[in-house]
Design a protein around this motif. Sequence first.
Motif, PDB file in Angstrom:
ATOM      1  N   MET A 141      48.246 -33.145   1.317  1.00 28.71           N
ATOM      2  CA  MET A 141      48.914 -31.636   1.289  1.00 28.71           C
ATOM      3  C   MET A 141      49.232 -31.344   2.914  1.00 28.71           C
ATOM      4  N   SER A 142      50.348 -30.652   2.620  1.00 24.22           N
ATOM      5  CA  SER A 142      50.934 -30.023   3.918  1.00 24.22           C
ATOM      6  C   SER A 142      50.420 -28.780   4.134  1.00 24.22           C
ATOM      7  N   THR A 143      49.684 -28.528   5.265  1.00 30.41           N
ATOM      8  CA  THR A 143      48.910 -27.218   5.572  1.00 30.41           C
ATOM      9  C   THR A 143      50.103 -26.312   6.077  1.00 30.41           C
ATOM     10  N   ARG A 144      51.102 -26.797   6.452  1.00 29.55           N
ATOM     11  CA  ARG A 144      52.388 -25.832   7.006  1.00 29.55           C
ATOM     12  C   ARG A 144      53.242 -25.144   5.900  1.00 29.55           C
ATOM     13  N   ALA A 145      53.023 -25.702   4.581  1.00 26.32           N
ATOM     14  CA  ALA A 145      53.581 -24.856   3.458  1.00 26.32           C
ATOM     15  C   ALA A 145      52.641 -23.929   2.875  1.00 26.32           C
ATOM     16  N   LEU A 146      51.267 -23.503   3.520  1.00 24.04           N
ATOM     17  CA  LEU A 146      50.410 -22.862   2.809  1.00 24.04           C
ATOM     18  C   LEU A 146      50.683 -21.670   3.375  1.00 24.04           C
ATOM     19  N   PHE A 147      50.457 -20.401   2.515  1.00 25.22           N
ATOM     20  CA  PHE A 147      50.659 -19.093   2.888  1.00 25.22           C
ATOM     21  C   PHE A 147      49.784 -18.729   4.187  1.00 25.22           C
ATOM     22  N   GLY A 148      50.265 -17.960   5.397  1.00 20.99           N
ATOM     23  CA  GLY A 148      49.502 -17.792   6.331  1.00 20.99           C
ATOM     24  C   GLY A 148      49.206 -18.604   7.055  1.00 20.99           C
ATOM     25  N   ASN A 149      49.867 -20.014   7.098  1.00 19.65           N
ATOM     26  CA  ASN A 149      49.665 -21.085   8.128  1.00 19.65           C
ATOM     27  C   ASN A 149      50.083 -20.653   9.363  1.00 19.65           C
ATOM     28  N   TYR A 150      49.160 -21.204  10.220  1.00 23.03           N
ATOM     29  CA  TYR A 150      49.078 -20.551  11.855  1.00 23.03           C
ATOM     30  C   TYR A 150      50.451 -21.036  12.621  1.00 23.03           C
ATOM     31  N   LYS A 151      51.154 -22.117  12.172  1.00 17.19           N
ATOM     32  CA  LYS A 151      52.396 -22.595  12.712  1.00 17.19           C
ATOM     33  C   LYS A 151      53.573 -21.462  12.373  1.00 17.19           C
ATOM     34  N   LEU A 152      53.741 -21.308  11.011  1.00 18.23           N
ATOM     35  CA  LEU A 152      54.785 -20.615  10.653  1.00 18.23           C
ATOM     36  C   LEU A 152      54.565 -19.355  10.076  1.00 18.23           C
ATOM     37  N   ARG A 153      53.506 -19.081   9.517  1.00 15.80           N
ATOM     38  CA  ARG A 153      52.924 -17.624   8.860  1.00 15.80           C
ATOM     39  C   ARG A 153      53.816 -17.222   7.704  1.00 15.80           C
ATOM     40  N   PRO A 154      54.028 -18.174   6.757  1.00 16.88           N
ATOM     41  CA  PRO A 154      54.698 -17.491   5.683  1.00 16.88           C
ATOM     42  C   PRO A 154      54.052 -16.475   4.950  1.00 16.88           C
ATOM     43  N   PRO A 155      54.634 -15.634   4.429  1.00 19.82           N
ATOM     44  CA  PRO A 155      53.903 -14.378   3.776  1.00 19.82           C
ATOM     45  C   PRO A 155      53.011 -14.898   2.278  1.00 19.82           C
ATOM     46  N   PHE A 156      52.321 -14.054   2.242  1.00 20.74           N
ATOM     47  CA  PHE A 156      51.466 -14.210   0.888  1.00 20.74           C
ATOM     48  C   PHE A 156      52.096 -13.598  -0.003  1.00 20.74           C
ATOM     49  N   PRO A 157      52.011 -14.119  -1.416  1.00 21.72           N
ATOM     50  CA  PRO A 157      52.534 -13.285  -2.569  1.00 21.72           C
ATOM     51  C   PRO A 157      51.593 -12.091  -2.833  1.00 21.72           C
ATOM     52  N   ARG A 158      52.370 -10.986  -3.249  1.00 20.96           N
ATOM     53  CA  ARG A 158      51.783  -9.856  -3.487  1.00 20.96           C
ATOM     54  C   ARG A 158      51.011  -9.959  -4.632  1.00 20.96           C
ATOM     55  N   LEU A 159      49.854  -9.161  -4.588  1.00 26.11           N
ATOM     56  CA  LEU A 159      48.855  -9.212  -5.652  1.00 26.11           C
ATOM     57  C   LEU A 159      49.196  -7.788  -6.358  1.00 26.11           C
ATOM     58  N   GLN A 160      48.789  -7.896  -7.616  1.00 25.09           N
ATOM     59  CA  GLN A 160      49.013  -6.612  -8.359  1.00 25.09           C
ATOM     60  C   GLN A 160      47.714  -5.646  -7.970  1.00 25.09           C
ATOM     61  N   PRO A 161      47.736  -4.382  -8.169  1.00 26.07           N
ATOM     62  CA  PRO A 161      46.606  -3.375  -7.996  1.00 26.07           C
ATOM     63  C   PRO A 161      45.435  -3.797  -8.731  1.00 26.07           C
ATOM     64  N   SER A 162      44.252  -3.352  -8.219  1.00 29.15           N
ATOM     65  CA  SER A 162      43.271  -3.636  -9.133  1.00 29.15           C
ATOM     66  C   SER A 162      43.183  -3.145 -10.565  1.00 29.15           C
ATOM     67  N   LEU A 163      42.592  -3.585 -11.279  1.00 33.39           N
ATOM     68  CA  LEU A 163      42.500  -3.051 -12.760  1.00 33.39           C
ATOM     69  C   LEU A 163      41.144  -2.664 -13.003  1.00 33.39           C
ATOM     70  N   ASP A 164      41.088  -1.510 -13.791  1.00 33.65           N
ATOM     71  CA  ASP A 164      39.778  -0.618 -14.205  1.00 33.65           C
ATOM     72  C   ASP A 164      38.893  -1.741 -15.027  1.00 33.65           C
ATOM     73  N   SER A 165      39.580  -2.660 -15.750  1.00 35.45           N
ATOM     74  CA  SER A 165      38.974  -3.402 -16.843  1.00 35.45           C
ATOM     75  C   SER A 165      39.771  -4.552 -17.067  1.00 35.45           C
ATOM     76  N   VAL A 166      39.329  -5.873 -17.341  1.00 31.29           N
ATOM     77  CA  VAL A 166      40.138  -7.074 -17.696  1.00 31.29           C
ATOM     78  C   VAL A 166      40.845  -6.772 -18.977  1.00 31.29           C
ATOM     79  N   THR A 167      40.345  -5.924 -19.829  1.00 29.60           N
ATOM     80  CA  THR A 167      40.711  -5.637 -21.187  1.00 29.60           C
ATOM     81  C   THR A 167      41.959  -4.778 -21.091  1.00 29.60           C
ATOM     82  N   ASP A 168      42.283  -4.246 -19.729  1.00 32.43           N
ATOM     83  CA  ASP A 168      43.573  -3.638 -19.561  1.00 32.43           C
ATOM     84  C   ASP A 168      44.783  -4.595 -19.555  1.00 32.43           C
ATOM     85  N   LEU A 169      44.445  -6.116 -19.361  1.00 35.32           N
ATOM     86  CA  LEU A 169      45.607  -6.821 -19.259  1.00 35.32           C
ATOM     87  C   LEU A 169      46.224  -7.003 -20.672  1.00 35.32           C
ATOM     88  N   ALA A 170      47.603  -7.017 -20.351  1.00 39.91           N
ATOM     89  CA  ALA A 170      48.511  -7.296 -21.789  1.00 39.91           C
ATOM     90  C   ALA A 170      48.664  -8.842 -21.851  1.00 39.91           C
TER      91      ALA A 170
END
Length: 113
Positions: free
Chosen positions: A1-30
């Motif tokens: 595994m190349s740690t340089r390719a990981l999100f937030g790696n200390y050498k390059l700092r690639p951005p993390f993917p955006r996560l969706q807002p929190s859900l009230d219930s897992v049953t809200d998922l389509a």
Amino acid sequence: MSTRALFGNYKLRPPFPRLQPSLDSVTDLAPGDLDPRRWGTTAIHRCSVCDRPMEHVGLQQMWISLRVATDVLPLLVNACSSACVAALPSGAHDYIPTPHKGVRVDQPPSDWG
């Protein structure tokens, strides 16, 4: 595994993917809401923190960077509550110190400047 390719790696700092807002219930998922390209998993059955079933509680996804052996890895947390998010440890030294939702977050400066 190349740690340089990981999100937030200390050498390059690639951005993390955006996560969706929190859900009230897992049953809200389509049916397509847990598309692996979007959420990183095909199903969420248990809380990453307390291991309770995720059936009737809110889903809160967060990124956290933690040391695993000699490397710091970006980990996706599937938490069932704000209490479980609050129970997460601090991020690794010289990484984002708190759980976050991704994209452009303030990170310590990279080693390559």
